[in-house]
Every structure is written in C-alpha cells, then in structure tokens.
Design an enzyme around this catalytic site. Sequence first.
Site, PDB file in Angstrom:
ATOM      1  N   ASP A 177      11.260  -0.250  20.902  1.00 29.14           N
ATOM      2  CA  ASP A 177      12.082   0.445  19.485  1.00 29.14           C
ATOM      3  C   ASP A 177      14.030  -0.093  19.606  1.00 29.14           C
ATOM      4  O   ASP A 177      13.970  -0.033  18.549  1.00 29.14           O
ATOM      5  CB  ASP A 177      12.311   2.431  19.651  1.00 29.14           C
ATOM      6  CG  ASP A 177      11.429   3.105  19.348  1.00 29.14           C
ATOM      7  OD1 ASP A 177      10.597   2.918  18.749  1.00 29.14           O
ATOM      8  OD2 ASP A 177      11.319   4.553  19.606  1.00 29.14           O
ATOM      9  N   LYS A 197      -0.177   3.697  16.754  1.00 26.29           N
ATOM     10  CA  LYS A 197       0.719   3.190  17.705  1.00 26.29           C
ATOM     11  C   LYS A 197      -0.590   2.762  18.711  1.00 26.29           C
ATOM     12  O   LYS A 197      -0.885   1.328  19.283  1.00 26.29           O
ATOM     13  CB  LYS A 197       1.675   3.643  18.197  1.00 26.29           C
ATOM     14  CG  LYS A 197       3.208   3.144  17.487  1.00 26.29           C
ATOM     15  CD  LYS A 197       4.033   4.257  17.660  1.00 26.29           C
ATOM     16  CE  LYS A 197       5.514   4.271  16.318  1.00 26.29           C
ATOM     17  NZ  LYS A 197       6.527   4.668  16.184  1.00 26.29           N
ATOM     18  N   GLN A 235       8.678   9.481  20.811  1.00 31.00           N
ATOM     19  CA  GLN A 235       8.167   9.444  18.925  1.00 31.00           C
ATOM     20  C   GLN A 235       9.280  11.297  18.466  1.00 31.00           C
ATOM     21  O   GLN A 235       9.932  11.280  18.931  1.00 31.00           O
ATOM     22  CB  GLN A 235       6.723  10.131  19.032  1.00 31.00           C
ATOM     23  CG  GLN A 235       7.122  10.027  17.879  1.00 31.00           C
ATOM     24  CD  GLN A 235       6.781   9.143  16.450  1.00 31.00           C
ATOM     25  OE1 GLN A 235       6.124   7.427  17.067  1.00 31.00           O
ATOM     26  NE2 GLN A 235       6.984   8.444  15.538  1.00 31.00           N
TER      27      GLN A 235
END
Length: 284
Positions: free
Chosen positions: A115, A48, A92
């Site tokens: 997200d 990412k 995460q």
Amino acid sequence: MIARPLVTKIKLELRDKSHALIKHGVVPSLKVFLIGNHLPSITYTQNKKKFMDEIGAKCEILHLAEDVKAENLIALITKQAKDSSVHGLFVQLPVPKHLQDIDLKSLIPAEKDVDGFHPKNLINVMSNLNMSETLVACTPKGVMGLLEHYNISLSGKFVVIIGRSMIVGKPLFHLMTNADATVVLCHSKTNNLRDLTRKADIIVCALGKAKFLDESYLGETRPVIIDVGINYDANKKLVGDVDFESIKSKVSAITPVPGGIGPMTIASLAQNLIQAATHLKGIL
Ligand code: NAD
C-alpha cells in the site's frame, strides 16, 4: 483518459513477470485483511483478488469479524509479516473505530508494504531517492502512470490537488513535485479554492464529494482533470468528485469514473506485489 488500454498492458507485463517468478519457485503472494462487512470494501478486495488471479499471483482475503479484538488482529498481521512465503500484505481501509489506533505502519514491514504507507517508503517518495526499491502508494502511482501513458508532462505545470490525505493527496504532491510540477495541496480549509483551480494546468480531485468540481472552478486554461473520487449518488450510481458532463467540453482531458483512477489503483497494487516478490527473493 480511460485506464483500460494501460491496465491491459500492465496486466500482460505482470503476467509475464509473475510466470518468471513462478519458474524460479516463487509464487507471488498477497494477503488482504478485510474487517467487517463494509460493502465497498468487500467489492474492492474482490476486484483486487480478481486482478491478482488474472496475473497468476496468489491473493488470499482474510475476512475477519467487525468486532475482532485488536490484539488478535495484531497477532494475525505479525504472523503474515514474518511468513517468508508472503510478499505483500495490507489491511483494507477503513477499519472499524476500535481498531483505528493500531499503528499498521509498524506491523507491516516496508518491503511487504504494497500500500506504500510505511515511513521508509514515504520518505523515499518525499526525497525522490531509491525509487526503484520503493513501494509507492497505489492511487498516486496510478495517477502518475496514467498521465505518463497519455503523454501529459508535469514539468513546469501548475497542479492543484484537492484533498490532503495520506493515501492520495500527500504522496501525490511529492511525486508531482519530483516530476517538476509546481503543486498546491488544497483541503477543506483552503480559502478561495476557485482562484487556484482557475489557473491550474492540472486539477486532481480527491476529496470524496460527489460532482464537487463543476464549471465554476474552471478558468481559461482547459486543464487536465484527474478524478480520484468514489461516491454514490442518490440513485446509488457510482460517481466521481467531478461533474463530468458539465465540464467535459471545457477541459483538455479528463479521467472518467468508473474506468479511470480506480482500475489504475488496482493495477498499481499488482505492480507493487510483483516488485515486492522480486525484491524479496533477490531474483530476475
Ligand atoms: P479523505 O476523506 O481522507 O480526505 C478528504 C480530503 O478532502 C481532506 O483532505 C479534506 O480536507 C478535503 N476536502 C473535503 N471537503 C473539501 C472541500 N469542500 N474543499 C476542499 N477540500 C475538501 O479522502 P481520501 O481517503 O483521500 O479519499 C478521497 C476520495 O477518493 C474518496 O471519494 C475516496 O473514496 C476516493 N479514493 C479513490 C481511490 C481509487 O482507487 N479511485 C483510492 C483512494 C480514495
């Protein structure tokens, strides 16, 4: 249905948008909380960061110890959430057990929730309202983007999604329903799964079981197969939830693993970051 051509196109578009923001004095900035030493999570966050670097955005990985105290993590997230120079942040997943009860959704404001897990973003997805202001969960967004890129219309199609997580199956159910598909959301307690998959025009596999979907799940429909799964076989080789080799001649299209939904998920995260930075600064 490989992701690369679309990911390349998205990357170029986002690079332009990122440069335009920087000209306005805004450097798109993402903060990632990585907790512990879960190897796949380390790889995902590095991938990412690499993508964000490539589009000219800032991405900082805040790597915390496995045993970080819940109150310390909450304080750190709250600080980043309040920082006006930070446009997106996420933790995460998975997090260690002792942190699993933290309500991340209440700590990360909807407009920085890259997200797409905040209730406000989820309700917009459910109701198909204010979508231009909504941050959509990255994997479902990537699935929708890839289908559109390959001109696969959802209208009137019968879709079977296997896996009902909040990260993949549930948001995707709503996005596909909004796109006029008839969607059945299946899970580990679904009876007679094959009766459904054999009739499907599109099958999405998001259950996390290596090579689960084989030819016994297919009928005469030559479906489109979306493989979201990320698993490792006995030889530590990355494989999806679909037994690619056994079904590839019996489907009309299929996403590979690697090279399918994984890269689309990262591209969607970057799209969300640029959207959040643009929206937060009220420019462009
Ligand atoms: P999860 O573990 O939260 O949920 C799994 C779901 O699959 C559950 O709803 C469960 O009921 C269902 N399931 C399990 N066994 C089943 C069976 N035998 N029959 C029918 N349903 C069954 O899953 P998740 O977090 O959504 O992840 C699913 C997979 O997708 C994992 O392999 C994960 O690594 C992968 N994933 C990939 C990406 C990506 O970027 N490509 C993103 C997120 C998740």
